[in-house]
Write a protein that holds these residues in place. Structure first.
Motif, PDB file in Angstrom:
ATOM      1  N   LEU A 261       0.855  -1.185   0.000  1.00  0.00           N
ATOM      2  CA  LEU A 261       0.000   0.000   0.000  1.00  0.00           C
ATOM      3  C   LEU A 261       0.892   1.237   0.000  1.00  0.00           C
ATOM      4  O   LEU A 261       1.695   1.426   0.908  1.00  0.00           O
ATOM      5  N   MET A 262       0.757   2.064  -1.034  1.00  0.00           N
ATOM      6  CA  MET A 262       1.655   3.210  -1.203  1.00  0.00           C
ATOM      7  C   MET A 262       0.875   4.518  -1.195  1.00  0.00           C
ATOM      8  O   MET A 262      -0.139   4.656  -1.883  1.00  0.00           O
ATOM      9  N   THR A 263       1.356   5.485  -0.416  1.00  0.00           N
ATOM     10  CA  THR A 263       0.720   6.806  -0.404  1.00  0.00           C
ATOM     11  C   THR A 263       0.911   7.462  -1.772  1.00  0.00           C
ATOM     12  O   THR A 263       1.999   7.451  -2.339  1.00  0.00           O
ATOM     13  N   SER A 264      -0.165   8.031  -2.298  1.00  0.00           N
ATOM     14  CA  SER A 264      -0.111   8.610  -3.640  1.00  0.00           C
ATOM     15  C   SER A 264      -0.542  10.070  -3.682  1.00  0.00           C
ATOM     16  O   SER A 264      -0.601  10.671  -4.744  1.00  0.00           O
ATOM     17  N   ARG A 265      -0.835  10.639  -2.509  1.00  0.00           N
ATOM     18  CA  ARG A 265      -1.327  12.020  -2.452  1.00  0.00           C
ATOM     19  C   ARG A 265      -0.607  12.775  -1.334  1.00  0.00           C
ATOM     20  O   ARG A 265      -0.418  12.239  -0.261  1.00  0.00           O
ATOM     21  N   ALA A 266      -0.223  14.025  -1.606  1.00  0.00           N
ATOM     22  CA  ALA A 266       0.511  14.873  -0.645  1.00  0.00           C
ATOM     23  C   ALA A 266       1.877  14.263  -0.358  1.00  0.00           C
ATOM     24  O   ALA A 266       2.884  14.666  -0.940  1.00  0.00           O
TER      25      ALA A 266
ATOM     26  N   SER B  13       1.019  15.669  -9.736  1.00  0.00           N
ATOM     27  CA  SER B  13       0.513  16.969 -10.173  1.00  0.00           C
ATOM     28  C   SER B  13      -0.653  17.367  -9.285  1.00  0.00           C
ATOM     29  O   SER B  13      -1.224  16.552  -8.565  1.00  0.00           O
ATOM     30  N   GLY B  14      -1.017  18.652  -9.337  1.00  0.00           N
ATOM     31  CA  GLY B  14      -2.120  19.145  -8.524  1.00  0.00           C
ATOM     32  C   GLY B  14      -1.805  20.508  -7.971  1.00  0.00           C
ATOM     33  O   GLY B  14      -0.647  20.820  -7.676  1.00  0.00           O
TER      34      GLY B  14
END
Length: 410
Positions: free
Chosen positions: A76-81, A130-131
């Motif tokens: 499980l990999m963090t993908s945001r921030a 991106s974001g």
């Protein structure tokens, strides 16, 4: 590419899914028995595996959201921030939408190996994010991301090597945590009870040895007044110590440069071997140090000179104590950035032992701090070794020997 390795897209070796959050306002969706992982659970965890989370959802919450139950032993990999921080779930669990979850194809990749592989690509994933509010890497980017993959047996050996280094890092971390507890306990004991006393007296801060005195900060300490120009000689060539150069809670001075090297232009305080430096901004960080040399410091740092009856190193320990940090935190301003003013320090009460006992206290605490420093250096070295191994082993620059008799673990 290494001859026996295959170049593949991540979607070819794992099913990549996302997560979701059940409606918070519906109590029927929360406080169940299904683990629900957030990036915070991962970033505050120093281990490669997780078997519990801070929040849990119900089966009803799972059915009525985009959350998915991920089988155990996947990545499980963090993908945001925070992008690219991975763990392996030791039990089935769900995640929020801030994850890319890799359900491994066991015939092609082992979860332990994929964990290290993804961690080694964290910087690249960050660049692909991106974001406007916060960065996020899309599932599409991850699915098409290309990696070089060794045979299963080599994956297992590489993961075993890296896991052994991680175990050593974890053991060192445990020693550091225990030593830190010992240091805090010693400071509390020695700064109030001293060394070998039997007779005590009641004071405003509790019982202290009969032979000790209790004095106000303003009666035994002087904060430097007047600033110097860091653009002028000799100040421009002196070491410059700012808040960032003082490690929180440890009393250590971190690496520094001269005022000229840093391009400093605003007024600074002058200090020498008699001064203890105290960071007045964000006092809850406990930024205190005794450099023991001549230099200049930021206007956000107070150079404090103790009177003749107090050793600078003893004063440093007092300013690092829980009682002092709690006091300064309570008197710092609540609006904007917390800051301690000079007048705030004046009434603080300091227990003052005789000089010979101050030296004993410094030596005892110093021995523990030296052990702590050595363990931290050891941990830094292990982390450096791990990074080197990841660079060599996960790229095939260095191959691990494989015996013909070795078999793939199921």
């Amino acid at each position: 590419m290494v001859s026996e390795w295959n170049r593949v897209k991540l979607e070819e070796i794992a099913e990549i899914t996302g997560g979701g959050t059940p409606t918070r306002s519906n109590e029927d969706y929360w406080n169940g028995d299904i683990p629900w992982l957030t990036p915070t659970d991962v970033t505050r965890n120093n281990k490669n595996h997780l078997s519990e989370t801070e929040n849990y959802i119900t089966a009803v919450g799972l059915r009525n959201s985009s959350a998915k139950l991920i089988p155990e032993n996947n990545v499980l990999m963090t993908s945001r921030a925070t992008i690219g921080k991975s763990i392996i779930n030791k039990i089935p669990m769900t995640t929020n939408q801030g994850f890319a979850n890799f359900i491994c194809n066991r015939e092609k990749v082992r979860s332990e190996y994929l964990l290290y592989l993804l961690n080694s690509k964290a910087k690249k994933f960050e660049q692909l994010g991106s974001g406007s509010t916060f960065k996020e890497i899309s599932k599409g980017e991850l699915k098409s991301f290309v990696v070089d993959l060794p045979p299963i047996i080599e994956q297992q050996k590489i993961a075993a090597i890296l896991s052994s280094v991680d175990e050593a890092i974890e053991k060192t971390e445990q020693i550091i945590e225990q030593t830190e507890k010992v240091r805090k306990g010693l400071m509390q004991q020695l700064l109030t009870k001293g060394v070998g006393h039997k007779n005590f007296k009641k004071t405003l801060i509790g019982n202290i040895p009969d032979s000790w005195e209790l004095k106000r900060f303003k009666d035994i300490c002087r904060i430097v007044n007047g600033q110097v120009d860091p653009k002028q000689m000799p100040y421009s060539h002196m070491p410059h110590i700012g808040n960032a150069n003082i490690e929180k809670f440890t009393g250590e001075v971190l690496s520094y440069k001269t005022a000229k090297q840093e391009g400093q232009t605003s007024g600074k305080y002058l200090f020498d071997h008699k001064h203890v430096l105290y960071g007045k901004i964000n006092p809850h960080f406990g930024k205190v140090a005794y450099p023991g040399f001549n230099g200049i410091c930021s206007a956000d740092v107070y150079p404090i000179e103790p009177s003749e009856g107090i050793l600078p190193m003893y004063l440093k320990e007092v300013l690092l104590s829980h009682r002092f940090i709690s006091y300064t935190t309570s008197v710092s301003g609540r609006t904007g950035i917390p800051k301690v003013n000079r007048k705030d320090l004046d009434p603080f009460l300091i227990p003052v032992p005789p000089l010979d006992e101050q030296k004993k206290i410094i030596d005892i605490i110093g021995n523990v701090e030296e052990r702590l420093k050595n363990e931290n250096l050891k941990q830094d070295k292990l982390k450096e070794i791990k990074q080197g191994l990841m660079q060599q082993l996960l790229t095939g620059k260095v191959r691990v020997p494989i015996d013909n008799e070795e078999v793939v673990e199921t």
